[in-house]
Scaffold this active site. Sequence first.
Site, mmCIF file in Angstrom:
data_model
loop_
_atom_site.group_PDB
_atom_site.id
_atom_site.type_symbol
_atom_site.label_atom_id
_atom_site.label_comp_id
_atom_site.label_asym_id
_atom_site.label_seq_id
_atom_site.Cartn_x
_atom_site.Cartn_y
_atom_site.Cartn_z
ATOM 1 N N ARG A 1 0.746 -6.180 6.473
ATOM 2 C CA ARG A 1 -0.605 -5.836 6.045
ATOM 3 C C ARG A 1 -1.371 -5.217 7.195
ATOM 4 N NH1 ARG A 1 -2.159 -11.613 3.191
ATOM 5 N NH2 ARG A 1 -1.420 -11.143 1.085
ATOM 6 N N THR B 1 -3.831 -5.456 9.952
ATOM 7 C CA THR B 1 -4.276 -6.611 10.732
ATOM 8 C C THR B 1 -5.495 -6.321 11.596
ATOM 9 O OG1 THR B 1 -2.849 -6.056 12.612
ATOM 10 C CG2 THR B 1 -1.891 -7.435 10.873
ATOM 11 N N TRP C 1 3.188 4.476 19.632
ATOM 12 C CA TRP C 1 3.686 5.605 18.843
ATOM 13 C C TRP C 1 3.798 6.866 19.685
ATOM 14 C CZ3 TRP C 1 6.378 5.101 14.751
ATOM 15 C CH2 TRP C 1 6.165 4.038 13.872
ATOM 16 N N SER D 1 9.198 10.037 11.981
ATOM 17 C CA SER D 1 7.949 10.395 11.318
ATOM 18 C C SER D 1 7.853 9.721 9.947
ATOM 19 C CB SER D 1 7.851 11.919 11.162
ATOM 20 O OG SER D 1 6.730 12.283 10.388
ATOM 21 N N HIS E 1 7.028 6.083 10.418
ATOM 22 C CA HIS E 1 5.614 5.966 10.779
ATOM 23 C C HIS E 1 4.740 6.106 9.528
ATOM 24 C CE1 HIS E 1 2.269 7.330 13.798
ATOM 25 N NE2 HIS E 1 1.977 6.193 13.192
ATOM 26 N N ARG F 1 -5.422 9.042 7.290
ATOM 27 C CA ARG F 1 -4.075 9.134 7.830
ATOM 28 C C ARG F 1 -3.253 10.269 7.228
ATOM 29 N NH1 ARG F 1 -2.606 3.926 10.298
ATOM 30 N NH2 ARG F 1 -4.360 2.490 10.084
ATOM 31 N N CYS G 1 0.509 -6.733 18.496
ATOM 32 C CA CYS G 1 0.279 -7.552 17.298
ATOM 33 C C CYS G 1 1.601 -8.168 16.862
ATOM 34 C CB CYS G 1 -0.313 -6.687 16.188
ATOM 35 S SG CYS G 1 -0.290 -7.410 14.545
ATOM 36 N N CYS H 1 2.753 -7.016 13.402
ATOM 37 C CA CYS H 1 3.165 -5.610 13.462
ATOM 38 C C CYS H 1 4.500 -5.483 14.181
ATOM 39 C CB CYS H 1 2.107 -4.778 14.184
ATOM 40 S SG CYS H 1 0.442 -4.904 13.496
#
Length: 454
Positions: free
Chosen positions: A197, A199, A210, A238, A241, A273, A380, A383
């Site tokens: 999710r 965060t 990244w 990509s 991502h 995004r 995270c 993550c």
Amino acid sequence: MWKVTFQAFGVLLLAWLLGNFVLGWFQQNTKPQTQHSEQHPSRTSESQDQSCFCHLTGVLDDCFCDVESIDIFNNLKIYPRIRKLTERDYFRYYRVNLKRPCPFWPDDGHCSIKDCHVEPCPEVSQPYSNMVSFYCLSVTRRLVEDGDDRLLTSCHISKEAFADWARHDDAQDHFCELDDETSPDAEYVDLLLNPERYTGYKGPSAWRVWNSIYEENCFYTWLEGLCLEKRVFYRLISGLHSSINIHLCAEYLLDEGWGRSVWGPNVQEFRQRFDMAETKGEGTRRLKNLYFLYLIELRALYKVAPYFERAIVNLYTGNAQEDGETKDLLLHIFNEIKAFPMHFDEKSMFAGHKLEAKTLKEEFRLHFKNISRIMDCVGCSKCRLWGKLQTQGLGTALKILFSEKEIKNLPEHSPSKGFQLTRQEIVALMNGFGRLSTSIYQLHHFRQLWKEKR
């Protein structure tokens, strides 16, 4: 004579009027976009809202499959089944080491937000004789899924059950050993109770991760001039991502009050995004790379199906009925994948000179290993968990595609010596593909939400 002159004059007058009309229409409809947007801001907003979707159609680059066929195949046949599969006991528990330090720079971005936290499975020491691997505590967690509240019983695994799993796996011949599996800091995590999710983890630390992946590993410069193999590698990263970003937009913290958090799709976050205006024209390409990655992992599953179809392969949890049902569901998914008519043709990759092909494969392996290490720099914990899992899933897919000959020569009734998948690789492979399947499914909902906001 006058009659002829009058008729000629009438024709000229009509031509002049018609010409002025056409010229006026042309000028009115070819004004600069800035002027058009000033006069009709609502129309501009609508066109921008659809900008990253209106070109997300047709045949994908580097392959002969189209977006629409993937949508229908995934959303109707694969997504419902892969979702059920990843809820089974074998696939819901993932062993991972979240305590490894970042090998490239100091850990300066540790996330202290509560949603970054990962809750590992407690290992209970007391033995449970004549019981299946899982025992359930009277604890429930409330998850918001597809807009509906869903109660899940929190099932934990005993220490003896973990050891039983390990003994079973140790009896198999492994292709490789992974640090996370052998590290004393590695813990089992229930993926259903630690869903991927948004965060709140962002900023310079997240950007650095990244940026390092793209600049140091993905041959980012002069992308258009790269050979197919290197272009494919960039598109895979990509696509990964993009998929992760879709998950964060689809499971966004919308409200947090009265002791209850509400998660759901955030269209504005999605627009930032992927919208063409917000991404300097890159939004559609990012989404197409997601579809491309889906096809690559789909092809890997097609190739590895014979490995799982053998009777000797057992998805072991200690519960014979559970194990049988899980394998049946997995084989059903493989049968659906075999029926898909437009698989990616990996024969075009590494098809040149043997030495050059071997060098490129090794370059892939080293770059991918580096990406796996960069995942230890994610501040995270949640993550990092999902980043490591999906990275390992993609790595396992590449391992499969590079091992076609070994898979073809697998013995039917004895362990293989040339190709083997560990439990961790299997769990990562199917959950990683499940995340891609979920992303494509969620794109359908974002399309609908955008249309509603027009």
